[in-house]
Design a protein around this motif. Structure first.
Motif, mmCIF file in Angstrom:
data_model
loop_
_atom_site.group_PDB
_atom_site.id
_atom_site.type_symbol
_atom_site.label_atom_id
_atom_site.label_comp_id
_atom_site.label_asym_id
_atom_site.label_seq_id
_atom_site.Cartn_x
_atom_site.Cartn_y
_atom_site.Cartn_z
ATOM 1 N N ILE A 1 -1.645 -1.389 4.009
ATOM 2 C CA ILE A 1 -2.744 -1.746 3.106
ATOM 3 C C ILE A 1 -3.081 -0.532 2.252
ATOM 4 O O ILE A 1 -3.418 0.533 2.784
ATOM 5 C CB ILE A 1 -3.988 -2.199 3.890
ATOM 6 N N PHE B 1 1.004 -8.940 -0.945
ATOM 7 C CA PHE B 1 -0.243 -9.559 -1.384
ATOM 8 C C PHE B 1 -1.000 -8.590 -2.295
ATOM 9 O O PHE B 1 -0.867 -7.370 -2.170
ATOM 10 C CB PHE B 1 -1.160 -9.876 -0.196
ATOM 11 N N SER C 1 -5.128 -8.601 -4.380
ATOM 12 C CA SER C 1 -6.342 -9.363 -4.657
ATOM 13 C C SER C 1 -6.195 -10.065 -6.002
ATOM 14 O O SER C 1 -5.183 -9.918 -6.700
ATOM 15 C CB SER C 1 -7.561 -8.433 -4.662
ATOM 16 N N ALA D 1 0.221 -3.396 -6.880
ATOM 17 C CA ALA D 1 1.289 -4.042 -6.112
ATOM 18 C C ALA D 1 2.595 -4.060 -6.898
ATOM 19 O O ALA D 1 3.672 -3.801 -6.337
ATOM 20 C CB ALA D 1 0.879 -5.461 -5.738
ATOM 21 N N ALA E 1 4.124 -10.352 -6.020
ATOM 22 C CA ALA E 1 2.974 -10.416 -5.120
ATOM 23 C C ALA E 1 2.281 -11.772 -5.207
ATOM 24 O O ALA E 1 2.254 -12.412 -6.258
ATOM 25 C CB ALA E 1 1.978 -9.315 -5.461
ATOM 26 N N PHE F 1 -8.954 -11.208 -0.861
ATOM 27 C CA PHE F 1 -8.831 -9.760 -0.742
ATOM 28 C C PHE F 1 -9.646 -8.993 -1.796
ATOM 29 O O PHE F 1 -9.524 -7.772 -1.887
ATOM 30 C CB PHE F 1 -7.361 -9.341 -0.855
ATOM 31 N N LEU G 1 -3.341 -11.890 6.922
ATOM 32 C CA LEU G 1 -2.356 -10.826 7.092
ATOM 33 C C LEU G 1 -1.667 -10.929 8.452
ATOM 34 O O LEU G 1 -0.443 -10.763 8.553
ATOM 35 C CB LEU G 1 -3.040 -9.467 6.952
ATOM 36 N N TYR H 1 2.743 -6.005 2.894
ATOM 37 C CA TYR H 1 2.034 -5.006 2.094
ATOM 38 C C TYR H 1 0.913 -5.686 1.321
ATOM 39 O O TYR H 1 1.119 -6.722 0.692
ATOM 40 C CB TYR H 1 2.984 -4.307 1.120
ATOM 41 N N LEU H 2 -0.283 -5.082 1.370
ATOM 42 C CA LEU H 2 -1.435 -5.561 0.609
ATOM 43 C C LEU H 2 -1.943 -4.443 -0.281
ATOM 44 O O LEU H 2 -2.213 -3.334 0.188
ATOM 45 C CB LEU H 2 -2.558 -6.006 1.547
ATOM 46 N N ALA I 1 -5.207 -3.664 -2.399
ATOM 47 C CA ALA I 1 -6.564 -4.199 -2.543
ATOM 48 C C ALA I 1 -7.541 -3.079 -2.907
ATOM 49 O O ALA I 1 -7.244 -2.271 -3.790
ATOM 50 C CB ALA I 1 -6.968 -4.951 -1.275
ATOM 51 N N ASN J 1 -11.039 -2.901 2.057
ATOM 52 C CA ASN J 1 -10.018 -2.451 2.996
ATOM 53 C C ASN J 1 -10.658 -1.910 4.275
ATOM 54 O O ASN J 1 -10.144 -2.107 5.374
ATOM 55 C CB ASN J 1 -9.143 -1.373 2.360
#
Length: 200
Positions: free
Chosen positions: A16, A70, A72, A81, A90, A96, A149, A159-160, A162, A167
């Motif tokens: 993240i 991912f 937001s 991303a 993504a 998010f 997630l 992988y995010l 945000a 977070n």
């Protein structure tokens, strides 16, 4: 030493990151009334990253073999991303999004956006919401986001990209689901954390 980010021996991991440096600078003036800050925050939420950036090599290397990405629903997270994990498209999801920053109604008071950020976060945590998402509602959203997630990482590296505060809100929710933060990169722009599954 075993590769702790491998998807072959365990579920996950989950990486993240916070987004890169935004185009709209919270350190710049002019000083704003609380009503003006509402407009500033709305513009910040819609805005892109500052030009001329790319994801740090360390982050790109960490997520180069991610199976799922991912971000937001905010442009700055989406661009992050795209820069960090260009090998995958993504999935954008508002679950998010950053937690809101509703300013206190301090009539006659002017401050830079960075000051309003602190004031707004402080009063939001005590229940102030200006008819927007409350801290309780955001915690429910964080629980749903962590579960998304968790489920995505059942047989994949995730992988995010945000946001700083949200977070943080994910951390206790992921912990309840059995995830442990094994690499804490802090909360600066482009920073990231790695979570590995230890089971409940």
């Amino acid at each position: 030493m075993p590769n702790t980010t491998s998807t072959k021996q365990r579920r996950g991991p989950i990486i993240i990151s916070r987004h890169g440096r935004p185009a709209l600078d919270r350190n710049l003036g002019p000083r704003l009334h609380w009503q003006d800050y509402i407009d500033w925050w709305a513009n910040y939420e819609k805005g892109p990253l500052a030009e001329g950036q790319e994801a740090p090599r360390e982050l790109r290397d960490m997520v180069a073999d991610a199976d799922i990405v991912f971000a937001s629903a905010r442009l700055r997270a989406q661009q992050t991303a795209d820069s960090a994990a260009p090998h995958l498209t993504a999935t954008y999801d508002p679950v998010f999004n950053e937690a809101p920053l509703p300013p206190p109604k301090l009539h006659g008071f002017r401050a830079l956006p960075k000051t309003w950020n602190v004031l707004a976060r402080t009063v939001w945590l005590t229940g102030h919401s200006l008819d927007g998402e409350s801290v309780g509602e955001a915690r429910v959203r964080a629980k749903a986001a962590a579960l998304k997630l968790h489920e995505a990482a059942a047989d994949a590296k995730v992988y995010l990209a945000a946001h700083g505060w949200f977070n943080r809100m994910l951390r206790p929710e992921l912990r309840q689901l059995g995830w442990v933060c094994t690499r804490d990169g802090g909360d600066s722009y482009w920073s990231y954390r790695v979570y590995e599954y230890r089971g409940r």
